[in-house]
Design a protein around this motif. Structure first.
Motif: not given
Length: 475
Positions: A318-323, A450-454, A457-460, A464-467
């Protein structure tokens, strides 16, 4: 095998393959004057493939050689979206330099098809076919400006060294097949568990070397600075993101599916590659004066962080996908800013040309400041969260020493981004900048937003989808 199921699983690839052939015929009749129409059609095909992947089925087809799981679908959607942005940037860039060709978006479409096959590869044959399809398209894209010596040189270097890496990969695959008796990753895993031998280990090492070249991990990074410097900027923005995402997912699938029982052996090799990438990427960037060469070394360091996520095992997927999603957005933004900046019709290529940018182009200064702070890992920007998840996965897996080494390398690499910030905000302007092209402005603004502050929201919603996507990966 249910052929209808296979068609459903391969729907995104079918859309891209059929579309590329039909659009190629259309472009051949219309010629270069139809480039806008060809670009639009390629964009529509990619968006259609992204929707097919986002709502697609999961399973295996064609005897297990084609795997569609959560990780593959997640990666495909990100790759297709990235390709759409590159088509938009490439259209404007090549029109401005008078080198527009209708083949450009079609090659991007074919490269995306190759990447799509890579992330779904279930055996050594599909691995090689997908890898070479995207590589052949990228070789041509690197040398797309035929009248430019640097672009031709970049394409030639990439082709020669890419052929070498493909040879290493193919030789390793032949050794694995010879000693395991199968091409399928699951069969290889079973053979490696019951009858592990030196030949199989040698084959794995060669496969790792070939894949390490594709992601420009040290010490197989030698092509990266020269190709980044010489290739057209929108193509470099493509190189830096989507192909490496696809190759890294393939990297993880080979190791965690075909050689899961040998994790203690291959983890050592991956960690060595990660540490070398940290060191070379961080220290090599300190000496650079060209913007694209600087970003090349930054890319090498970031591949070290991605390899650290792979070494962390299942918890690192999951960390790889989000990264990679966050990394691709930052990288796209940085290269877009470079395309947006020019002086007297000449593109800004040197770092010292950014001196006093805050006094001549404040919007781009703010965008570049946000992106630099993000890439160096300053909280709360997206780059911080990308490294947070990778280092967290490494610590969870007991690799805290390597997480600490990555953190130190990140601090060292921060120097060359802080130098850019100092030049922009405090130095005397080197001259007035030209007005930025429309598409570069808006894509740069979107990347900064997107880098800030969107990103919060993306991570929220997406983490979970990546996990969820990573559950069962490699099993």
């Amino acid at each position: 095998m249910d052929f209808n199921l296979a068609l459903h699983l391969g729907l995104p690839e079918t859309i891209l393959a059929v579309s590329s052939l039909l659009i190629l015929v259309f472009g051949a009749f219309r010629g270069d004057k139809g480039m806008i129409s060809v670009s639009a059609l390629c964009g529509v095909a990619l968006i259609a493939a992204a929707f097919a992947a986002a709502f697609g089925h999961q399973g295996a087809a064609f005897g297990g050689s084609f795997i569609v799981d959560g990780v593959a679908l997640f990666a495909k959607v990100a790759i297709y979206i990235a390709a759409v942005f590159i088509i938009v940037l490439g259209q404007g860039y090549f029109d401005r330099v008078g080198a527009g060709r209708f083949e450009l978006p079609i090659l991007i479409l074919l490269a995306a098809l190759g990447m799509s096959l890579m992330v779904s590869a279930g055996d050594l044959i599909s691995l090689y076919v997908g890898l070479e399809l995207q590589s052949l398209a990228l070789y041509v894209l690197a040398a797309f400006r035929r009248d430019d010596a640097k672009s031709s040189e970049a394409g030639l270097k990439y082709f020669v060294l890419g052929a070498l890496s493909s040879g290493l990969l193919l030789y390793g695959a032949s050794l694995v097949y010879g000693f395991a008796g199968s091409m399928n990753f699951h069969d290889i895993a079973q053979s490696a568990t019951t009858n592990l031998n030196v030949g199989l280990i040698f084959g794995l090492v060669f496969v790792i070397c070939g894949l390490a070249f594709k992601v420009s991990a040290a010490p197989f990074h030698m092509w990266t600075p020269d190709v980044y410097e010489g290739a057209p900027t929108p193509i470099v923005a493509f190189f830096a993101g989507a192909p490496k995402f696809a190759a890294m997912v393939l990297f993880a699938r080979v190791l965690q599916t075909g050689f899961a029982a040998q994790a203690d052996q291959w983890r050592q090799v991956v960690l060595v590659l990660a540490v070398l990438s940290f060191v070379i990427g961080a220290l090599g960037g300190l000496m650079q004066k060209d913007i694209k060469r600087l970003l090349a070394y930054s890319s090498i360091a970031n591949m070290g962080y991605a390899l650290l996520a792979i070494a962390a095992g299942a918890v690192g997927i999951p960390a790889l996908l989000i990264f990679f999603v966050l990394y691709m957005v930052d990288t796209l933004g940085l290269f877009t800013v470079q395309m947006a900046l020019s002086r007297k019709g000449e593109p800004v290529t040197r770092i010292d040309s950014l001196a006093g940018l805050s006094k001549t182009n404040m919007p781009m200064t703010i965008v570049l400041t946000i992106l630099c702070l993000s890439v160096l890992g300053m909280p709360p920007f997206s780059g911080f969260w990308a490294k947070y998840f990778v280092f967290g996965a490494a610590i969870t897996s007991g690799l805290w020493q390597f997480a600490a080494a990555g953190l130190v390398a990140s601090v060292v690499a921060a120097f060359y981004y802080l130098r850019i910030l100092k030049l922009m905000w405090f130095d005397v302007p080197a001259g007035d900048m030209d007005k930025s092209p429309l598409e570069t402005r808006w894509i740069a603004y979107a990347a900064a937003a997107f880098s800030f502050p969107v990103v919060i929201v993306f991570l929220v919603y997406v983490y979970p989808l990546a996990q969820s996507a990573a559950q069962g990966f490699g099993s």
